[in-house]
Design a protein around this motif. Structure first.
Motif, PDB file in Angstrom:
ATOM      1  N   SER A  31       0.915  -1.317   0.015  1.00 53.43           N
ATOM      2  CA  SER A  31       0.030   0.018   0.008  1.00 53.43           C
ATOM      3  C   SER A  31       0.797   1.263   0.063  1.00 53.43           C
ATOM      4  O   SER A  31       0.569   2.264  -0.754  1.00 53.43           O
ATOM      5  CB  SER A  31      -1.188   0.084   1.257  1.00 53.43           C
ATOM      6  OG  SER A  31      -1.463   1.212   1.332  1.00 53.43           O
ATOM      7  N   ARG A  32       1.811   1.363   0.718  1.00 57.22           N
ATOM      8  CA  ARG A  32       2.933   2.377   1.053  1.00 57.22           C
ATOM      9  C   ARG A  32       3.430   2.746  -0.500  1.00 57.22           C
ATOM     10  O   ARG A  32       3.600   3.625  -1.016  1.00 57.22           O
ATOM     11  CB  ARG A  32       3.805   2.262   1.951  1.00 57.22           C
ATOM     12  CG  ARG A  32       4.784   3.418   2.280  1.00 57.22           C
ATOM     13  CD  ARG A  32       4.057   4.706   2.479  1.00 57.22           C
ATOM     14  NE  ARG A  32       4.908   5.728   2.810  1.00 57.22           N
ATOM     15  CZ  ARG A  32       4.676   6.739   2.427  1.00 57.22           C
ATOM     16  NH1 ARG A  32       3.678   7.192   1.899  1.00 57.22           N
ATOM     17  NH2 ARG A  32       5.808   8.062   2.635  1.00 57.22           N
ATOM     18  N   LEU A  33       4.029   1.453  -0.946  1.00 53.94           N
ATOM     19  CA  LEU A  33       4.792   1.689  -2.149  1.00 53.94           C
ATOM     20  C   LEU A  33       3.939   2.263  -3.550  1.00 53.94           C
ATOM     21  O   LEU A  33       4.335   3.092  -4.080  1.00 53.94           O
ATOM     22  CB  LEU A  33       5.109   0.157  -2.912  1.00 53.94           C
ATOM     23  CG  LEU A  33       6.190  -0.294  -1.661  1.00 53.94           C
ATOM     24  CD1 LEU A  33       6.362  -1.768  -2.042  1.00 53.94           C
ATOM     25  CD2 LEU A  33       7.603   0.498  -1.773  1.00 53.94           C
ATOM     26  N   ARG A  34       2.540   1.674  -3.299  1.00 55.15           N
ATOM     27  CA  ARG A  34       1.675   2.494  -4.397  1.00 55.15           C
ATOM     28  C   ARG A  34       1.548   3.959  -4.241  1.00 55.15           C
ATOM     29  O   ARG A  34       1.317   4.577  -5.115  1.00 55.15           O
ATOM     30  CB  ARG A  34       0.288   1.663  -4.270  1.00 55.15           C
ATOM     31  CG  ARG A  34       0.272   0.354  -4.883  1.00 55.15           C
ATOM     32  CD  ARG A  34      -1.121  -0.244  -4.542  1.00 55.15           C
ATOM     33  NE  ARG A  34      -1.110  -1.623  -5.269  1.00 55.15           N
ATOM     34  CZ  ARG A  34      -1.886  -2.548  -4.650  1.00 55.15           C
ATOM     35  NH1 ARG A  34      -2.859  -2.426  -3.789  1.00 55.15           N
ATOM     36  NH2 ARG A  34      -1.873  -3.845  -5.097  1.00 55.15           N
ATOM     37  N   ARG A  35       1.549   4.337  -3.180  1.00 50.29           N
ATOM     38  CA  ARG A  35       1.485   5.740  -2.828  1.00 50.29           C
ATOM     39  C   ARG A  35       2.516   6.550  -3.264  1.00 50.29           C
ATOM     40  O   ARG A  35       2.567   7.501  -3.862  1.00 50.29           O
ATOM     41  CB  ARG A  35       1.124   6.164  -1.130  1.00 50.29           C
ATOM     42  CG  ARG A  35      -0.154   5.621  -0.909  1.00 50.29           C
ATOM     43  CD  ARG A  35      -0.445   6.520   0.628  1.00 50.29           C
ATOM     44  NE  ARG A  35       0.147   5.622   1.804  1.00 50.29           N
ATOM     45  CZ  ARG A  35       0.094   5.005   2.442  1.00 50.29           C
ATOM     46  NH1 ARG A  35      -1.153   4.207   2.264  1.00 50.29           N
ATOM     47  NH2 ARG A  35       0.712   4.278   3.246  1.00 50.29           N
ATOM     48  N   LEU A  36       3.951   5.751  -2.812  1.00 53.62           N
ATOM     49  CA  LEU A  36       5.188   6.485  -3.364  1.00 53.62           C
ATOM     50  C   LEU A  36       4.957   6.731  -4.789  1.00 53.62           C
ATOM     51  O   LEU A  36       5.470   7.271  -5.549  1.00 53.62           O
ATOM     52  CB  LEU A  36       6.132   5.684  -2.905  1.00 53.62           C
ATOM     53  CG  LEU A  36       6.420   5.695  -1.249  1.00 53.62           C
ATOM     54  CD1 LEU A  36       7.236   4.834  -0.986  1.00 53.62           C
ATOM     55  CD2 LEU A  36       6.881   7.257  -1.246  1.00 53.62           C
ATOM     56  N   VAL A  37       4.582   5.638  -5.650  1.00 52.29           N
ATOM     57  CA  VAL A  37       4.466   5.761  -7.143  1.00 52.29           C
ATOM     58  C   VAL A  37       3.465   6.832  -7.664  1.00 52.29           C
ATOM     59  O   VAL A  37       3.987   7.421  -8.456  1.00 52.29           O
ATOM     60  CB  VAL A  37       3.967   4.456  -7.481  1.00 52.29           C
ATOM     61  CG1 VAL A  37       3.491   4.337  -9.095  1.00 52.29           C
ATOM     62  CG2 VAL A  37       5.004   3.056  -7.488  1.00 52.29           C
ATOM     63  N   SER A  38       2.474   6.956  -6.824  1.00 54.32           N
ATOM     64  CA  SER A  38       1.539   8.051  -7.142  1.00 54.32           C
ATOM     65  C   SER A  38       2.194   9.547  -7.049  1.00 54.32           C
ATOM     66  O   SER A  38       1.878  10.481  -7.475  1.00 54.32           O
ATOM     67  CB  SER A  38       0.093   7.785  -6.953  1.00 54.32           C
ATOM     68  OG  SER A  38       0.220   8.153  -5.220  1.00 54.32           O
ATOM     69  N   ASP A  39       2.956   9.312  -5.819  1.00 50.30           N
ATOM     70  CA  ASP A  39       3.901  10.869  -5.614  1.00 50.30           C
ATOM     71  C   ASP A  39       5.249  10.905  -6.262  1.00 50.30           C
ATOM     72  O   ASP A  39       5.467  11.834  -6.355  1.00 50.30           O
ATOM     73  CB  ASP A  39       4.087  10.620  -4.017  1.00 50.30           C
ATOM     74  CG  ASP A  39       2.898  10.820  -3.322  1.00 50.30           C
ATOM     75  OD1 ASP A  39       1.982  11.151  -3.767  1.00 50.30           O
ATOM     76  OD2 ASP A  39       2.912  10.381  -1.967  1.00 50.30           O
ATOM     77  N   GLY A  40       5.578   9.806  -7.332  1.00 51.95           N
ATOM     78  CA  GLY A  40       6.569  10.055  -8.207  1.00 51.95           C
ATOM     79  C   GLY A  40       7.953   9.662  -7.916  1.00 51.95           C
ATOM     80  O   GLY A  40       8.849   9.968  -8.022  1.00 51.95           O
ATOM     81  N   TRP A  41       7.947   9.069  -6.148  1.00 44.26           N
ATOM     82  CA  TRP A  41       9.168   8.680  -6.038  1.00 44.26           C
ATOM     83  C   TRP A  41       9.562   7.326  -6.391  1.00 44.26           C
ATOM     84  O   TRP A  41      10.738   7.130  -6.463  1.00 44.26           O
ATOM     85  CB  TRP A  41       9.012   8.704  -4.311  1.00 44.26           C
ATOM     86  CG  TRP A  41       8.922   9.902  -3.681  1.00 44.26           C
ATOM     87  CD1 TRP A  41       7.777  10.534  -3.406  1.00 44.26           C
ATOM     88  CD2 TRP A  41       9.942  10.968  -3.321  1.00 44.26           C
ATOM     89  NE1 TRP A  41       7.959  11.907  -2.882  1.00 44.26           N
ATOM     90  CE2 TRP A  41       9.479  11.901  -2.812  1.00 44.26           C
ATOM     91  CE3 TRP A  41      11.429  10.723  -3.279  1.00 44.26           C
ATOM     92  CZ2 TRP A  41      10.080  13.063  -2.121  1.00 44.26           C
ATOM     93  CZ3 TRP A  41      11.933  11.783  -3.044  1.00 44.26           C
ATOM     94  CH2 TRP A  41      11.244  13.070  -2.368  1.00 44.26           C
ATOM     95  N   LEU A  42       8.638   6.704  -6.687  1.00 46.27           N
ATOM     96  CA  LEU A  42       8.973   5.065  -7.091  1.00 46.27           C
ATOM     97  C   LEU A  42       8.416   4.928  -8.373  1.00 46.27           C
ATOM     98  O   LEU A  42       7.445   5.444  -9.093  1.00 46.27           O
ATOM     99  CB  LEU A  42       8.499   4.260  -6.259  1.00 46.27           C
ATOM    100  CG  LEU A  42       9.088   4.150  -4.784  1.00 46.27           C
ATOM    101  CD1 LEU A  42       8.558   3.052  -4.040  1.00 46.27           C
ATOM    102  CD2 LEU A  42      10.507   4.024  -4.732  1.00 46.27           C
ATOM    103  N   GLN A  43       8.837   3.926  -9.213  1.00 48.51           N
ATOM    104  CA  GLN A  43       8.223   3.427 -10.474  1.00 48.51           C
ATOM    105  C   GLN A  43       7.724   1.905 -10.408  1.00 48.51           C
ATOM    106  O   GLN A  43       8.523   1.240  -9.765  1.00 48.51           O
ATOM    107  CB  GLN A  43       9.094   3.449 -11.679  1.00 48.51           C
ATOM    108  CG  GLN A  43       9.589   4.727 -11.968  1.00 48.51           C
ATOM    109  CD  GLN A  43      10.620   4.944 -13.141  1.00 48.51           C
ATOM    110  OE1 GLN A  43      11.324   3.958 -13.389  1.00 48.51           O
ATOM    111  NE2 GLN A  43      10.373   6.218 -13.864  1.00 48.51           N
TER     112      GLN A  43
END
Length: 70
Positions: A31-43
């Motif tokens: 769940s946290r990783l998905r939020r980081l993707v939407s915030d642009g930090w992760l792909q």
């Protein structure tokens, strides 16, 4: 993630953090990783594989390294 040579799954990230390898830990991390993707930090590379986004803290994925034009 920054020191890994490949994208990681949420379970691998939980294990690398030294957390208990339980379903609740893994799902919480997912769940946290998905939020980081939407915030642009992760792909998100493929289903369930995550890596640091290009340009974050000087990170450049292989093949995208900047060349010196001097």
């Amino acid at each position: 993630m920054a020191t890994s040579n490949r994208p990681l799954r949420p379970r691998e990230i939980v294990q690398a953090m030294g957390k208990p390898d339980t379903r609740s830990q893994t799902e919480g991390k997912r769940s946290r990783l998905r939020r980081l993707v939407s915030d642009g930090w992760l792909q998100r590379q493929e289903d369930g594989l995550y890596t640091i986004a290009a340009g974050i803290n000087g990170h450049a994925p292989k093949g995208d390294e900047l060349t010196d034009s001097r």
